[in-house]
Design a protein around this motif. Structure first.
Motif, PDB file in Angstrom:
ATOM      1  N   TYR A   1       0.837  -1.198   0.000  1.00 50.10           N
ATOM      2  CA  TYR A   1       0.000   0.000   0.000  1.00 50.10           C
ATOM      3  C   TYR A   1       0.875   1.253   0.000  1.00 50.10           C
ATOM      4  O   TYR A   1       1.752   1.410   0.845  1.00 50.10           O
ATOM      5  CB  TYR A   1      -0.921  -0.011   1.223  1.00 50.10           C
ATOM      6  N   ASN A   2       0.647   2.113  -0.971  1.00 46.22           N
ATOM      7  CA  ASN A   2       1.386   3.374  -1.131  1.00 46.22           C
ATOM      8  C   ASN A   2       2.865   3.186  -1.443  1.00 46.22           C
ATOM      9  O   ASN A   2       3.626   4.140  -1.379  1.00 46.22           O
ATOM     10  CB  ASN A   2       1.253   4.268   0.112  1.00 46.22           C
TER      11      ASN A   2
ATOM     12  N   PRO B   1       6.155   2.417  -3.870  1.00 45.43           N
ATOM     13  CA  PRO B   1       6.488   2.578  -5.290  1.00 45.43           C
ATOM     14  C   PRO B   1       6.390   1.236  -6.010  1.00 45.43           C
ATOM     15  O   PRO B   1       6.659   0.183  -5.423  1.00 45.43           O
ATOM     16  CB  PRO B   1       7.942   3.066  -5.267  1.00 45.43           C
ATOM     17  N   ALA B   2       5.991   1.268  -7.262  1.00 43.80           N
ATOM     18  CA  ALA B   2       5.780   0.036  -8.037  1.00 43.80           C
ATOM     19  C   ALA B   2       7.038  -0.819  -8.120  1.00 43.80           C
ATOM     20  O   ALA B   2       6.962  -2.045  -8.180  1.00 43.80           O
ATOM     21  CB  ALA B   2       5.275   0.374  -9.433  1.00 43.80           C
ATOM     22  N   ASP B   3       8.206  -0.199  -8.103  1.00 38.31           N
ATOM     23  CA  ASP B   3       9.456  -0.944  -8.243  1.00 38.31           C
ATOM     24  C   ASP B   3      10.103  -1.270  -6.892  1.00 38.31           C
ATOM     25  O   ASP B   3      11.245  -1.705  -6.838  1.00 38.31           O
ATOM     26  CB  ASP B   3      10.437  -0.167  -9.117  1.00 38.31           C
ATOM     27  N   ALA B   4       9.362  -1.081  -5.808  1.00 36.29           N
ATOM     28  CA  ALA B   4       9.930  -1.306  -4.469  1.00 36.29           C
ATOM     29  C   ALA B   4      10.260  -2.779  -4.254  1.00 36.29           C
ATOM     30  O   ALA B   4       9.499  -3.663  -4.640  1.00 36.29           O
ATOM     31  CB  ALA B   4       8.961  -0.828  -3.404  1.00 36.29           C
ATOM     32  N   ASP B   5      11.393  -3.018  -3.629  1.00 37.37           N
ATOM     33  CA  ASP B   5      11.845  -4.368  -3.299  1.00 37.37           C
ATOM     34  C   ASP B   5      11.073  -4.862  -2.066  1.00 37.37           C
ATOM     35  O   ASP B   5      10.964  -4.153  -1.060  1.00 37.37           O
ATOM     36  CB  ASP B   5      13.350  -4.310  -3.016  1.00 37.37           C
TER      37      ASP B   5
ATOM     38  N   ASP C   1       9.490   0.527   8.795  1.00 39.34           N
ATOM     39  CA  ASP C   1       8.504   0.651   9.869  1.00 39.34           C
ATOM     40  C   ASP C   1       7.510   1.757   9.522  1.00 39.34           C
ATOM     41  O   ASP C   1       7.711   2.918   9.817  1.00 39.34           O
ATOM     42  CB  ASP C   1       9.196   0.955  11.207  1.00 39.34           C
ATOM     43  N   THR C   2       6.433   1.357   8.842  1.00 41.50           N
ATOM     44  CA  THR C   2       5.340   2.270   8.540  1.00 41.50           C
ATOM     45  C   THR C   2       4.097   1.758   9.262  1.00 41.50           C
ATOM     46  O   THR C   2       4.038   0.582   9.638  1.00 41.50           O
ATOM     47  CB  THR C   2       5.046   2.335   7.027  1.00 41.50           C
ATOM     48  N   PRO C   3       3.086   2.597   9.431  1.00 39.86           N
ATOM     49  CA  PRO C   3       1.852   2.120  10.091  1.00 39.86           C
ATOM     50  C   PRO C   3       1.167   0.995   9.316  1.00 39.86           C
ATOM     51  O   PRO C   3       0.333   0.288   9.866  1.00 39.86           O
ATOM     52  CB  PRO C   3       0.964   3.371  10.126  1.00 39.86           C
TER      53      PRO C   3
ATOM     54  N   ALA D   1      -7.550  -0.404   0.252  1.00 42.48           N
ATOM     55  CA  ALA D   1      -8.198  -0.493  -1.054  1.00 42.48           C
ATOM     56  C   ALA D   1      -9.676  -0.181  -0.842  1.00 42.48           C
ATOM     57  O   ALA D   1     -10.135  -0.098   0.298  1.00 42.48           O
ATOM     58  CB  ALA D   1      -8.041  -1.898  -1.634  1.00 42.48           C
ATOM     59  N   ASN D   2     -10.380  -0.030  -1.935  1.00 46.81           N
ATOM     60  CA  ASN D   2     -11.834   0.129  -1.864  1.00 46.81           C
ATOM     61  C   ASN D   2     -12.451  -1.250  -2.076  1.00 46.81           C
ATOM     62  O   ASN D   2     -12.428  -1.773  -3.189  1.00 46.81           O
ATOM     63  CB  ASN D   2     -12.317   1.112  -2.930  1.00 46.81           C
ATOM     64  N   PRO D   3     -12.969  -1.870  -1.016  1.00 43.34           N
ATOM     65  CA  PRO D   3     -13.471  -3.239  -1.144  1.00 43.34           C
ATOM     66  C   PRO D   3     -14.811  -3.316  -1.852  1.00 43.34           C
ATOM     67  O   PRO D   3     -15.662  -2.445  -1.688  1.00 43.34           O
ATOM     68  CB  PRO D   3     -13.606  -3.705   0.312  1.00 43.34           C
ATOM     69  N   GLY D   4     -14.975  -4.371  -2.634  1.00 42.64           N
ATOM     70  CA  GLY D   4     -16.256  -4.649  -3.273  1.00 42.64           C
ATOM     71  C   GLY D   4     -17.177  -5.403  -2.331  1.00 42.64           C
ATOM     72  O   GLY D   4     -16.816  -5.750  -1.204  1.00 42.64           O
ATOM     73  N   ARG D   5     -18.385  -5.648  -2.804  1.00 53.73           N
ATOM     74  CA  ARG D   5     -19.413  -6.309  -1.992  1.00 53.73           C
ATOM     75  C   ARG D   5     -18.935  -7.653  -1.445  1.00 53.73           C
ATOM     76  O   ARG D   5     -19.121  -7.948  -0.268  1.00 53.73           O
ATOM     77  CB  ARG D   5     -20.677  -6.503  -2.818  1.00 53.73           C
ATOM     78  N   ALA D   6     -18.311  -8.481  -2.295  1.00 54.77           N
ATOM     79  CA  ALA D   6     -17.906  -9.826  -1.858  1.00 54.77           C
ATOM     80  C   ALA D   6     -16.914  -9.764  -0.702  1.00 54.77           C
ATOM     81  O   ALA D   6     -16.989 -10.575   0.233  1.00 54.77           O
ATOM     82  CB  ALA D   6     -17.317 -10.608  -3.029  1.00 54.77           C
TER      83      ALA D   6
END
Length: 194
Positions: A98-99, A101-105, A113-115, A130-135
Protein backbone atom coordinates in the motif's frame (compact mmCIF):
# COMPACT_ATOMS: atom_id res chain seq x y z
CA UNK A 1 -10.84 10.73 12.83
CA UNK A 2 -10.97 9.45 9.26
CA UNK A 3 -8.94 11.71 6.98
CA UNK A 4 -9.00 9.66 3.77
CA UNK A 5 -11.66 8.38 1.40
CA UNK A 6 -9.69 5.14 0.93
CA UNK A 7 -12.08 2.27 1.49
CA UNK A 8 -15.14 4.52 1.39
CA UNK A 9 -15.56 4.66 -2.40
CA UNK A 10 -17.47 1.71 -3.83
CA UNK A 11 -15.68 0.13 -6.82
CA UNK A 12 -18.16 -0.17 -9.66
CA UNK A 13 -18.79 1.03 -13.20
CA UNK A 14 -20.28 4.51 -13.16
CA UNK A 15 -21.91 6.47 -15.96
CA UNK A 16 -20.49 9.97 -15.63
CA UNK A 17 -22.06 12.87 -17.49
CA UNK A 18 -19.94 15.69 -18.84
CA UNK A 19 -21.43 18.24 -16.46
CA UNK A 20 -20.64 16.26 -13.30
CA UNK A 21 -17.65 17.45 -11.31
CA UNK A 22 -15.22 15.33 -9.29
CA UNK A 23 -16.99 16.00 -5.98
CA UNK A 24 -20.33 14.84 -7.40
CA UNK A 25 -18.81 11.60 -8.69
CA UNK A 26 -17.12 10.98 -5.32
CA UNK A 27 -20.45 11.62 -3.56
CA UNK A 28 -22.09 9.00 -5.79
CA UNK A 29 -19.34 6.49 -4.99
CA UNK A 30 -19.69 7.09 -1.24
CA UNK A 31 -23.50 6.89 -1.49
CA UNK A 32 -23.25 3.52 -3.26
CA UNK A 33 -20.92 2.22 -0.55
CA UNK A 34 -23.45 3.38 2.08
CA UNK A 35 -26.24 1.56 0.24
CA UNK A 36 -24.23 -1.66 -0.10
CA UNK A 37 -23.16 -1.36 3.56
CA UNK A 38 -26.83 -1.18 4.62
CA UNK A 39 -27.71 -4.16 2.41
CA UNK A 40 -24.98 -6.40 3.83
CA UNK A 41 -25.33 -5.30 7.46
CA UNK A 42 -22.08 -3.39 7.98
CA UNK A 43 -23.66 -1.46 10.86
CA UNK A 44 -23.98 -4.81 12.71
CA UNK A 45 -20.23 -5.51 12.48
CA UNK A 46 -19.64 -5.17 16.23
CA UNK A 47 -22.22 -7.87 16.91
CA UNK A 48 -21.14 -10.05 13.97
CA UNK A 49 -17.33 -9.93 14.21
CA UNK A 50 -16.48 -7.73 17.20
CA UNK A 51 -15.09 -4.72 15.31
CA UNK A 52 -16.46 -1.31 14.31
CA UNK A 53 -17.89 -0.85 10.80
CA UNK A 54 -14.78 1.13 9.80
CA UNK A 55 -12.46 -1.63 11.05
CA UNK A 56 -14.58 -4.18 9.17
CA UNK A 57 -13.93 -2.09 6.03
CA UNK A 58 -10.20 -2.23 6.78
CA UNK A 59 -10.46 -6.04 6.98
CA UNK A 60 -12.52 -6.07 3.77
CA UNK A 61 -9.89 -3.97 2.02
CA UNK A 62 -7.19 -6.51 2.88
CA UNK A 63 -9.42 -9.33 1.64
CA UNK A 64 -10.00 -7.35 -1.57
CA UNK A 65 -6.25 -7.16 -2.20
CA UNK A 66 -5.36 -10.69 -1.06
CA UNK A 67 -8.18 -12.87 -2.47
CA UNK A 68 -8.01 -13.87 -6.10
CA UNK A 69 -10.95 -16.29 -6.05
CA UNK A 70 -14.25 -15.71 -4.26
CA UNK A 71 -14.11 -19.06 -2.46
CA UNK A 72 -11.09 -17.87 -0.43
CA UNK A 73 -12.51 -14.55 0.83
CA UNK A 74 -14.29 -15.86 3.93
CA UNK A 75 -11.31 -18.05 4.93
CA UNK A 76 -8.91 -15.10 4.58
CA UNK A 77 -11.29 -13.13 6.81
CA UNK A 78 -11.15 -15.96 9.37
CA UNK A 79 -7.33 -15.92 9.32
CA UNK A 80 -7.31 -12.15 9.91
CA UNK A 81 -9.77 -12.31 12.83
CA UNK A 82 -7.97 -15.33 14.36
CA UNK A 83 -4.63 -13.51 14.23
CA UNK A 84 -6.15 -10.35 15.70
CA UNK A 85 -7.73 -12.39 18.50
CA UNK A 86 -4.45 -13.97 19.57
CA UNK A 87 -2.49 -10.72 18.96
CA UNK A 88 -0.40 -12.35 16.22
CA UNK A 89 1.13 -10.17 13.49
CA UNK A 90 -1.14 -10.16 10.43
CA UNK A 91 1.83 -10.40 8.01
CA UNK A 92 -0.32 -9.51 5.01
CA UNK A 93 1.77 -8.68 1.95
CA UNK A 94 -0.85 -6.31 0.54
CA UNK A 95 -0.40 -3.96 3.50
CA UNK A 96 3.30 -3.61 2.64
CA UNK A 97 2.48 -2.75 -0.95
CA UNK A 98 0.00 0.00 0.00
CA UNK A 99 1.39 3.37 -1.13
CA UNK A 100 4.71 1.72 -2.05
CA UNK A 101 6.49 2.58 -5.29
CA UNK A 102 5.78 0.04 -8.04
CA UNK A 103 9.46 -0.94 -8.24
CA UNK A 104 9.93 -1.31 -4.47
CA UNK A 105 11.84 -4.37 -3.30
CA UNK A 106 9.71 -6.64 -1.09
CA UNK A 107 12.50 -7.24 1.46
CA UNK A 108 13.02 -3.49 1.82
CA UNK A 109 9.28 -2.91 2.30
CA UNK A 110 9.20 -5.63 4.97
CA UNK A 111 11.89 -3.80 6.94
CA UNK A 112 10.31 -0.31 6.69
CA UNK A 113 8.50 0.65 9.87
CA UNK A 114 5.34 2.27 8.54
CA UNK A 115 1.85 2.12 10.09
CA UNK A 116 0.90 -0.20 7.20
CA UNK A 117 3.65 -2.76 7.81
CA UNK A 118 1.73 -5.69 9.26
CA UNK A 119 5.00 -7.64 9.60
CA UNK A 120 6.17 -5.17 12.26
CA UNK A 121 2.98 -3.69 13.75
CA UNK A 122 0.29 -5.75 15.44
CA UNK A 123 -3.36 -5.12 14.70
CA UNK A 124 -5.04 -3.55 11.72
CA UNK A 125 -3.51 -0.85 9.55
CA UNK A 126 -4.87 2.63 10.32
CA UNK A 127 -7.03 2.87 7.18
CA UNK A 128 -8.33 0.60 4.44
CA UNK A 129 -5.70 -0.26 1.82
CA UNK A 130 -8.20 -0.49 -1.05
CA UNK A 131 -11.83 0.13 -1.86
CA UNK A 132 -13.47 -3.24 -1.14
CA UNK A 133 -16.26 -4.65 -3.27
CA UNK A 134 -19.41 -6.31 -1.99
CA UNK A 135 -17.91 -9.83 -1.86
CA UNK A 136 -15.03 -8.69 0.35
CA UNK A 137 -17.31 -6.71 2.68
CA UNK A 138 -19.63 -9.72 3.00
CA UNK A 139 -16.62 -11.95 3.78
CA UNK A 140 -15.36 -9.49 6.42
CA UNK A 141 -18.76 -9.69 8.12
CA UNK A 142 -19.16 -13.46 7.64
CA UNK A 143 -15.79 -15.15 8.08
CA UNK A 144 -15.62 -18.87 7.41
CA UNK A 145 -15.76 -21.14 10.42
CA UNK A 146 -12.54 -22.67 11.66
CA UNK A 147 -11.96 -26.28 10.61
CA UNK A 148 -13.94 -28.87 12.52
CA UNK A 149 -12.05 -30.92 15.10
CA UNK A 150 -12.39 -33.92 12.79
CA UNK A 151 -10.65 -32.09 9.91
CA UNK A 152 -7.28 -33.70 9.07
CA UNK A 153 -5.68 -30.25 9.53
CA UNK A 154 -6.61 -30.50 13.22
CA UNK A 155 -5.01 -33.90 13.90
CA UNK A 156 -2.53 -33.60 16.77
CA UNK A 157 -3.12 -29.84 17.02
CA UNK A 158 -3.89 -28.30 20.40
CA UNK A 159 -7.40 -26.88 20.73
CA UNK A 160 -8.70 -24.55 19.52
CA UNK A 161 -7.85 -25.60 15.98
CA UNK A 162 -8.02 -22.47 13.84
CA UNK A 163 -6.88 -21.14 10.49
CA UNK A 164 -3.80 -18.96 10.96
CA UNK A 165 -1.95 -19.18 7.63
CA UNK A 166 -2.56 -19.09 3.89
CA UNK A 167 -0.44 -18.99 0.76
CA UNK A 168 -1.20 -18.56 -2.93
CA UNK A 169 -1.19 -22.12 -4.20
CA UNK A 170 -2.32 -22.35 -7.83
CA UNK A 171 -2.32 -20.50 -11.14
CA UNK A 172 -6.02 -19.65 -10.77
CA UNK A 173 -5.24 -17.66 -7.63
CA UNK A 174 -6.49 -20.13 -5.04
CA UNK A 175 -4.93 -20.29 -1.60
CA UNK A 176 -3.96 -23.20 0.65
CA UNK A 177 -4.90 -22.71 4.31
CA UNK A 178 -3.18 -24.10 7.40
CA UNK A 179 -3.56 -24.16 11.17
CA UNK A 180 0.12 -24.70 12.08
CA UNK A 181 3.36 -23.17 10.86
CA UNK A 182 4.58 -26.63 9.79
CA UNK A 183 1.49 -27.13 7.61
CA UNK A 184 1.96 -23.64 6.18
CA UNK A 185 5.63 -24.29 5.37
CA UNK A 186 4.58 -27.50 3.57
CA UNK A 187 1.96 -25.49 1.61
CA UNK A 188 4.58 -22.88 0.70
CA UNK A 189 6.94 -25.60 -0.54
CA UNK A 190 4.14 -27.28 -2.53
CA UNK A 191 3.26 -23.91 -4.08
CA UNK A 192 6.92 -23.37 -5.04
CA UNK A 193 7.04 -26.83 -6.67
CA UNK A 194 3.85 -26.10 -8.59
Amino acid sequence: AVSTLEGLLFPDTYQVSGDENEAQVVQRMVALLERVARQVGLDDSQKLVGVSPYKALIVASMIEREAKVDADRAKIARVIYNRLEIKMLLQIDATLLYNAPADADFATLKALDTPYNSYINKGLPPTPIANPGRASIVAALNPAPNPAGTDPLCANVPKPCRYLYYVLSDKEGGHAFAVTLAQHEANVEAARQA
